[in-house]
Motif scaffolding. Structure first.
Motif, short mmCIF file in Angstrom:
data_model
loop_
_atom_site.label_atom_id
_atom_site.label_comp_id
_atom_site.label_asym_id
_atom_site.label_seq_id
_atom_site.Cartn_x
_atom_site.Cartn_y
_atom_site.Cartn_z
N GLU A 147 43.18 56.90 67.32
CA GLU A 147 44.49 56.32 67.61
C GLU A 147 45.57 56.86 66.68
O GLU A 147 46.44 56.14 66.22
CB GLU A 147 44.42 54.79 67.50
N SER A 148 45.54 58.14 66.45
CA SER A 148 46.54 58.74 65.56
C SER A 148 47.91 58.74 66.22
O SER A 148 48.04 58.77 67.45
CB SER A 148 46.14 60.18 65.21
N ILE A 149 48.96 58.72 65.40
CA ILE A 149 50.33 58.80 65.89
C ILE A 149 50.53 60.08 66.70
O ILE A 149 51.16 60.08 67.76
CB ILE A 149 51.33 58.76 64.72
N GLU A 150 49.93 61.18 66.22
CA GLU A 150 50.08 62.46 66.91
C GLU A 150 49.52 62.40 68.33
O GLU A 150 50.12 62.93 69.28
CB GLU A 150 49.37 63.57 66.14
N SER A 151 48.36 61.76 68.50
CA SER A 151 47.75 61.71 69.83
C SER A 151 48.58 60.87 70.79
O SER A 151 48.70 61.18 71.97
CB SER A 151 46.32 61.15 69.74
N PHE A 152 49.18 59.80 70.28
CA PHE A 152 50.03 58.97 71.13
C PHE A 152 51.34 59.69 71.44
O PHE A 152 51.88 59.57 72.55
CB PHE A 152 50.34 57.64 70.44
N ALA A 153 51.88 60.42 70.49
CA ALA A 153 53.14 61.13 70.69
C ALA A 153 53.04 62.15 71.81
O ALA A 153 54.04 62.45 72.49
CB ALA A 153 53.57 61.82 69.39
N ALA A 154 51.86 62.68 72.04
CA ALA A 154 51.67 63.68 73.09
C ALA A 154 52.02 63.15 74.47
O ALA A 154 52.35 63.92 75.37
CB ALA A 154 50.22 64.17 73.07
N HIS A 155 51.98 61.84 74.65
CA HIS A 155 52.27 61.25 75.96
C HIS A 155 53.76 61.16 76.26
O HIS A 155 54.14 60.97 77.41
CB HIS A 155 51.66 59.85 76.05
N GLN A 156 54.59 61.25 75.23
CA GLN A 156 56.05 61.16 75.40
C GLN A 156 56.48 59.83 76.03
O GLN A 156 57.54 59.73 76.66
CB GLN A 156 56.56 62.32 76.24
N ALA A 157 55.66 58.81 75.89
CA ALA A 157 56.00 57.48 76.38
C ALA A 157 56.88 56.78 75.35
O ALA A 157 57.16 57.31 74.28
CB ALA A 157 54.73 56.67 76.64
N THR A 158 57.32 55.58 75.67
CA THR A 158 58.02 54.77 74.68
C THR A 158 57.00 54.26 73.66
O THR A 158 55.93 53.81 74.03
CB THR A 158 58.71 53.56 75.36
N MET A 159 57.33 54.37 72.39
CA MET A 159 56.42 53.93 71.34
C MET A 159 57.12 52.90 70.46
O MET A 159 58.27 53.09 70.07
CB MET A 159 55.95 55.11 70.49
N VAL A 160 56.40 51.81 70.17
CA VAL A 160 56.90 50.80 69.24
C VAL A 160 55.94 50.76 68.06
O VAL A 160 54.75 50.52 68.24
CB VAL A 160 57.00 49.41 69.91
N VAL A 161 56.47 51.00 66.88
CA VAL A 161 55.63 51.13 65.69
C VAL A 161 55.86 49.94 64.76
O VAL A 161 56.96 49.73 64.25
CB VAL A 161 55.92 52.45 64.95
N PHE A 162 54.80 49.17 64.56
CA PHE A 162 54.82 48.01 63.67
C PHE A 162 54.40 48.43 62.26
O PHE A 162 53.77 49.47 62.06
CB PHE A 162 53.80 46.97 64.15
N LEU A 163 54.69 47.59 61.29
CA LEU A 163 54.06 47.61 59.96
C LEU A 163 54.10 48.97 59.28
O LEU A 163 53.15 49.35 58.59
CB LEU A 163 52.61 47.14 60.10
N SER A 164 55.20 49.70 59.44
CA SER A 164 55.22 51.07 58.94
C SER A 164 56.55 51.45 58.30
O SER A 164 56.83 52.63 58.11
CB SER A 164 54.92 52.05 60.09
N THR A 165 57.38 50.48 57.93
CA THR A 165 58.72 50.77 57.44
C THR A 165 58.70 51.59 56.16
O THR A 165 59.61 52.39 55.90
CB THR A 165 59.51 49.47 57.21
N GLY A 166 57.68 51.42 55.34
CA GLY A 166 57.59 52.17 54.09
C GLY A 166 56.99 53.55 54.24
O GLY A 166 56.78 54.25 53.25
N LEU A 167 56.73 53.96 55.48
CA LEU A 167 56.04 55.24 55.72
C LEU A 167 56.82 56.11 56.70
O LEU A 167 56.23 56.88 57.46
CB LEU A 167 54.63 54.97 56.28
N LEU A 168 58.13 56.03 56.68
CA LEU A 168 58.92 56.65 57.75
C LEU A 168 58.97 58.17 57.67
O LEU A 168 59.03 58.84 58.70
CB LEU A 168 60.34 56.07 57.76
N GLU A 169 58.95 58.74 56.48
CA GLU A 169 58.92 60.21 56.39
C GLU A 169 57.63 60.74 57.02
O GLU A 169 57.66 61.71 57.79
CB GLU A 169 59.03 60.66 54.93
#
Length: 254
Positions: A147-169
């Protein structure tokens, strides 16, 4: 009886009618103090025992539930948003199942819905995105490798990311590696539906910069995808005068 209740996305009047009723009737309330709006506790009756689970372990939470059950008291376990998302409710329910405890689950308005309302956003726009991926970055607690961010990004769907404000870079880096361009529309919504809600539209490449400039360090959701720009979408077929549905005949029908 134990009621697992979704507190809603923040505003105290966004709890469900059923959830509010449970809060008003509860003898014991165990609430997720790190995220639940404390104004919701104003619904509690006089004499209700209130516990902040932010300072408790799972075992301590369960002990409070057990004692309340022995005393035939009604307990509300109040979780933020809708407990089905990052609510850690299954581990509580499994123990209650093993011990024969009685419980039910009252859904709530998730913060990802509240974030959409902050931006007057529709996540699923025809010919833009028809899927919403809800996920988070791996931090102190891991995420399954599949469930990596990269694998989800490949779909180009809308993504909502929780619990990650300190990891934005790192989030931006992984989104771009997965397939989003650095110019892909994005947004940060801080404390959706709370009185001090803030929202910022930016791009994948400027997520970290936008958060830094606005001093956003926690309690925010990131929304990624072309749906944020709400442009170049097709009109809904459901309300197209030429489209026939079960309830009306379209003008294009033979």
């Amino acid at each position: 009886m134990i009621h697992f209740v979704g507190a809603g996305s923040g505003a105290p009047d966004l709890i469900t009618i059923r959830g509010k009723k449970f809060l008003e009737e509860a003898d014991v309330i165990i609430y997720a103090g790190s995220l639940v709006n404390p104004q919701l506790l104003d619904y509690a009756k006089e004499g209700c025992q209130i516990y902040n689970s932010a300072k408790m372990t799972l075992e301590e939470v369960l002990d409070v539930m057990r004692e309340a059950e022995k005393a035939e008291k009604m307990t509300v376990r109040l979780h933020t948003g809708d407990p089905c998302l990052y609510g850690a409710i299954r581990e509580q329910m499994d123990v209650l199942d093993e011990e024969g405890g009685s419980y039910d689950y009252c859904p709530g308005v998730s913060s990802f819905c509240g974030a959409a309302s902050a931006l007057n956003l529709e996540y699923t726009l025809p010919e833009v995105s028809q899927s919403v991926i809800i996920t988070r970055m791996a931090g102190r607690t891991p995420v399954p490798e599949k469930e990596s961010i990269e694998s989800f990004a490949a779909h180009q769907a809308t993504m909502v990311v929780f619990l990650s404000t300190g990891l934005l870079e790192e989030l931006s880096k992984r989104l771009i590696e997965g397939g989003y361009s650095k110019d892909t529309p994005a947004a940060i919504v801080y404390k959706a539906t709370w009185e001090d809600e803030k929202s910022f539209v930016c791009t994948v490449g400027t997520l970290a910069q936008t958060a830094k400039e606005n001093q956003i360090t926690k309690t925010a959701l990131m929304i990624i995808g072309e749906a944020v720009a709400h442009s170049n979408y097709e009109r809904s077929k459901l309300y197209d005068p030429g489209f026939t549905t079960e309830f009306r005949k379209g003008t294009d029908a033979e």
